[in-house]
Design a protein around this motif. Structure first.
Motif, mmCIF file in Angstrom:
data_model
loop_
_atom_site.group_PDB
_atom_site.id
_atom_site.type_symbol
_atom_site.label_atom_id
_atom_site.label_comp_id
_atom_site.label_asym_id
_atom_site.label_seq_id
_atom_site.Cartn_x
_atom_site.Cartn_y
_atom_site.Cartn_z
ATOM 1 N N ARG A 209 86.983 -71.265 -34.883
ATOM 2 C CA ARG A 209 88.416 -71.178 -35.166
ATOM 3 C C ARG A 209 89.006 -69.950 -34.470
ATOM 4 O O ARG A 209 88.317 -68.954 -34.261
ATOM 5 C CB ARG A 209 88.633 -71.034 -36.680
ATOM 6 N N THR A 210 90.299 -70.007 -34.167
ATOM 7 C CA THR A 210 90.955 -68.896 -33.482
ATOM 8 C C THR A 210 90.734 -67.590 -34.220
ATOM 9 O O THR A 210 90.436 -66.563 -33.621
ATOM 10 C CB THR A 210 92.461 -69.157 -33.385
ATOM 11 N N GLN A 211 90.864 -67.666 -35.560
ATOM 12 C CA GLN A 211 90.753 -66.447 -36.353
ATOM 13 C C GLN A 211 89.389 -65.796 -36.148
ATOM 14 O O GLN A 211 89.270 -64.597 -35.970
ATOM 15 C CB GLN A 211 90.956 -66.796 -37.822
ATOM 16 N N ARG A 212 88.344 -66.624 -36.131
ATOM 17 C CA ARG A 212 86.979 -66.118 -35.995
ATOM 18 C C ARG A 212 86.743 -65.562 -34.589
ATOM 19 O O ARG A 212 86.246 -64.458 -34.404
ATOM 20 C CB ARG A 212 86.003 -67.265 -36.295
ATOM 21 N N THR A 214 88.917 -64.612 -32.395
ATOM 22 C CA THR A 214 89.748 -63.440 -32.115
ATOM 23 C C THR A 214 89.091 -62.192 -32.675
ATOM 24 O O THR A 214 89.034 -61.148 -32.012
ATOM 25 C CB THR A 214 91.140 -63.587 -32.767
ATOM 26 N N PHE A 395 94.724 -61.349 -34.591
ATOM 27 C CA PHE A 395 93.900 -61.637 -35.772
ATOM 28 C C PHE A 395 94.695 -61.432 -37.055
ATOM 29 O O PHE A 395 94.618 -62.226 -37.992
ATOM 30 C CB PHE A 395 92.660 -60.728 -35.770
ATOM 31 N N GLU A 398 96.963 -64.416 -37.436
ATOM 32 C CA GLU A 398 96.196 -65.644 -37.652
ATOM 33 C C GLU A 398 95.735 -65.744 -39.103
ATOM 34 O O GLU A 398 95.779 -66.807 -39.712
ATOM 35 C CB GLU A 398 94.971 -65.677 -36.726
ATOM 36 N N ARG A 399 95.282 -64.592 -39.621
ATOM 37 C CA ARG A 399 94.707 -64.621 -40.956
ATOM 38 C C ARG A 399 95.759 -64.893 -42.018
ATOM 39 O O ARG A 399 95.456 -65.417 -43.085
ATOM 40 C CB ARG A 399 94.011 -63.290 -41.245
ATOM 41 N N LYS A 401 98.669 -66.571 -41.373
ATOM 42 C CA LYS A 401 99.584 -67.595 -40.893
ATOM 43 C C LYS A 401 99.938 -68.624 -41.965
ATOM 44 O O LYS A 401 101.110 -68.887 -42.223
ATOM 45 C CB LYS A 401 98.952 -68.286 -39.686
ATOM 46 N N SER A 549 93.535 -67.257 -28.685
ATOM 47 C CA SER A 549 92.714 -66.121 -28.298
ATOM 48 C C SER A 549 91.975 -66.363 -27.002
ATOM 49 O O SER A 549 91.923 -65.500 -26.138
ATOM 50 C CB SER A 549 91.713 -65.806 -29.395
#
Lengths: 560, 110
Positions: A209-212, A214, A395, A398-399, A401, A549
């Motif tokens: 996932r983007t969050q991870r 990033t 990040f 994202e977290r 969002k 990211s």
């Protein structure tokens, strides 16, 4: 209020990171561009696209230059407000000290002077009151460069790096200083938060996932360049130590002044003018003598910095400093001559341990030594810093969002818009300025000011664009602004290269085959940026949500 | 900040915010006062010990910035905000006065 040490450190990391992360981004990005500031100057001022020149003859070339040099009108105006009575005509102010500075990358020479002011200062503590003048000179002819040329690299990108081009600059210095301190704090607190140094170094999961991914990239870049980032933030603060912690100019001023006077007695270099006029002996002869002394000591070299104090006075002296092309310290090994006779007054001894450490720290930050591979490594380090900071605030959004999309969608859109502005927007502003530099008519009055206006306006437009196009965030997708600004970067970068070709005839094939690397390097970097931005835009289009990211960051990585 | 610290007691939001603001204020201005005084004292002490002013100043600066970082971080990790205020501003003021007095004696002695 914080239950654990780690919690406290996490709060500092997030709080100061968010508040000053945008400033840090600017500082790192423009610091990276400043590594090649003189090469960008050559690109932006085609009149200066000629070979690097050594320090020219003072007697033949520079003496007439300093006769023509006049005080800076802005500085005259500022000084007029600090003195009693009317200032005399600026052209009549006497030259009291002067300098000339060049490096192994400069075809043009920077000259400057201080002009004496006969008026009494309004504030009695305001001693050493002078007005300043400076100019860029073609060392082959002694001609001044045209007034309306902006050397974008050294006169705009470089000051942006340490002052944000704020007016007055002192505000910018302090904001940047606070940001540098936040960088140091963010590095230490980041280590406390994450703890697993080695694992971070080898962890990057771009397909998660983007969050991870990033966060992986944030940790990886933070750890991999940790010594570089720490060192540059610290030495940046140390270079400006006298501004950030001016104890020498306030609390401890008496000791400082006492030292100045004692130093003058010890070295024999007069602290004050005698008030008796005296002619100037041949400076070229002094330079020749200095070069001979260096060669004798086994350190032959070129003159990097030349100064004359108390010009035209019996106490006047000429100082000749060796250029630092072959070592870390900037300039040094100064040899000082009596201006009226040319006899040696003093020769700087080898620096003490403390001075050597200080010169090394400053020199490593300002890197005026000759080594192109190291220079490119500075660029890599700076861009890694940009990636680290940018992934930090990506990040952060994202977290939050999903939660923010429900409760405060406007805040989410603005935070993301600022992130876009600080990443792709900043690159666009730089490219907009380069395009304006080539597109504006050569004889436009206040051309330099228009180039700066284009820079700021482009940057503002990218913020508005980023906000307007961020509606997709509410649906949990990536803002369209990222992709569109990437396309904008690709287009403007290619346009800048094309305009350079059209206005000067120096296309990339020509500059590469003739080996004119300053312009070839800027053009090639622009094309690389265009390619990576275009690739990023295509990938953003193809992957939709979750691509932020992995696809956007490489834009930064290529900038050089 | 969006991340709220966990807490055992539940003081009112206003109290919590004021305490946090006091901590942030001290972390910046208190640390500055501390470093201002401490580095001045360090410089004067070196000069008193026979070290040249410019070298003493440089060593003072080399210590001052990492020193700021240390007390800045400490001001967030310390339990009591009151102690942070007292230590940073108190030590800052005391060392400033001490440095100024010592300087006067040095100048008078020369």
């Amino acid at each position: 209020m914080f239950d654990t040490f780690r919690q406290a450190m996490a709060w500092v990391h997030t709080g100061f990171g968010l508040m000053l992360g945008y400033v840090l981004m600017v500082v790192f990005f423009f610091g990276t561009l400043s590594v090649f500031d003189r090469e960008i100057d050559r690109w932006a001022v085609p009149e200066t696209r000629f070979a690097v020149q050594p320090m020219p003859s003072f007697d033949q070339v520079l003496a007439p230059v300093f006769q023509r040099l006049r005080p800076d009108p802005d500085d005259v105006e500022r000084t007029a407000r600090r003195v009693a009575g009317e200032l005399p005509d600026a052209a009549s102010l006497p030259l009291v000290s002067l300098f000339a500075y060049t490096t192994h990358r400069d075809p043009v020479l920077l000259v400057g002077a201080e002009f004496g002011v006969p008026n009494a200062p309004l504030d009695p503590a305001d001693d050493h009151l002078h007005v300043h003048g400076r100019a860029q000179v073609d060392p082959r002819s002694g001609e001044f460069l045209p007034e309306n040329r902006l050397q974008i690299g050294t006169e705009f990108f470089y000051p942006m790096h340490y002052s944000l081009n704020a007016s007055p600059a002192i505000i910018g210095y302090w904001v940047v200083g606070l940001a540098a301190m936040s960088m140091l704090a963010a590095l230490v607190t980041g280590l406390v938060i994450h703890r697993r140094l080695l694992r971070e170094l080898f962890t990057f999961r771009p397909r998660k996932r983007t969050q991870r991914s990033t966060l992986d990239l944030h940790n990886l870049t933070g750890v991999v360049a940790l010594p570089f980032h720490f060192f540059f933030a610290l030495t940046g603060l140390l270079i400006f130590a006298a501004i950030y912690l001016p104890v020498h100019d306030s609390l401890l001023q008496p000791l400082d002044r006492q030292h100045e006077v004692m130093e003058a007695a010890r070295t024999g270099l007069p602290h004050e003018p005698a008030g008796v006029p005296a002619p100037l002996a041949s400076v070229d002869a002094m330079v020749a003598q200095a070069k001979a002394r260096w060669a004798q000591r086994g350190i032959p070299g070129e003159v990097g910095f030349l100064t004359i104090e108390h010009v035209g006075d019996r106490n006047g002296y000429v100082s000749v400093f060796r250029a630092g092309s072959d070592r870390v310290a900037l300039v040094g090994e100064g040899i000082h001559f009596r201006a009226s006779s040319g006899e040696i007054l003093h020769e700087d001894p080898a620096p003490s341990a403390v001075h050597a450490v200080s010169e090394f720290l400053t020199g490593l930050h300002l890197q005026h030594f000759r080594h192109w591979l190291l220079r490119w490594l500075y660029v890599v380090g700076g861009l890694v810093g940009c990636v680290c900071i940018a992934t930090g605030f990506i990040f952060f959004t994202e977290r939050r969002k999903r939660q923010w999309a429900l409760h405060s969608p406007q805040a989410l859109r603005w935070v993301d818009a600022f992130a876009v502005t600080a990443v792709t927007g900043m690159v666009l502003a730089v490219l907009g300025m380069l395009v304006a530099n080539r597109a504006l008519p050569a004889d436009l009055p206040a051309r330099a000011m228009w180039e700066e206006r284009v820079f700021w306006c482009t940057w503002l437009c990218t913020l508005l664009h980023a906000y307007v196009r961020s509606a997709a965030l509410i649906r949990g997708e990536v803002s369209a602004a990222w992709r569109e600004q990437c396309i904008g970067i690709a287009a403007l970068a290619v346009l800048a290269v094309a305009l350079n070709w059209m206005t000067t005839g120096d296309h990339l094939w020509h500059t590469v085959t003739t080996g004119y690397w300053p312009v070839a390097g800027v053009d090639a970097s622009l094309l690389t940026v265009a390619f990576i931005a275009f690739t990023a835009a295509v990938r953003l289009d193809g992957r939709g949500a979750g691509a932020t990211s992995t696809a956007v960051e490489p834009v930064e990585v290529s900038r050089g | 900040m969006a991340r709220k610290p966990l807490r055992h007691r539940q003081p009112g939001a206003l109290v919590r915010r004021s305490v946090l603001a006091a901590r942030v204020f001290a972390s910046l201005f208190g640390s500055y006062a501390f470093v201002w005084g401490a580095s001045s004292l360090l410089i004067v002490a070196q000069v008193a010990g026979g070290i040249a002013w410019d070298e003493a100043w440089m060593v003072g600066m080399l210590v001052a910035f990492p020193g700021f970082l240390a007390v800045f971080l400490w001001s967030y990790s310390a339990r009591s905000v009151l102690r942070v205020w007292v230590c940073l501003f108190g030590v800052g003021a005391a060392t400033t006065v001490l440095a100024a007095q010592w300087q006067l004696r040095l100048l008078a002695g020369v």
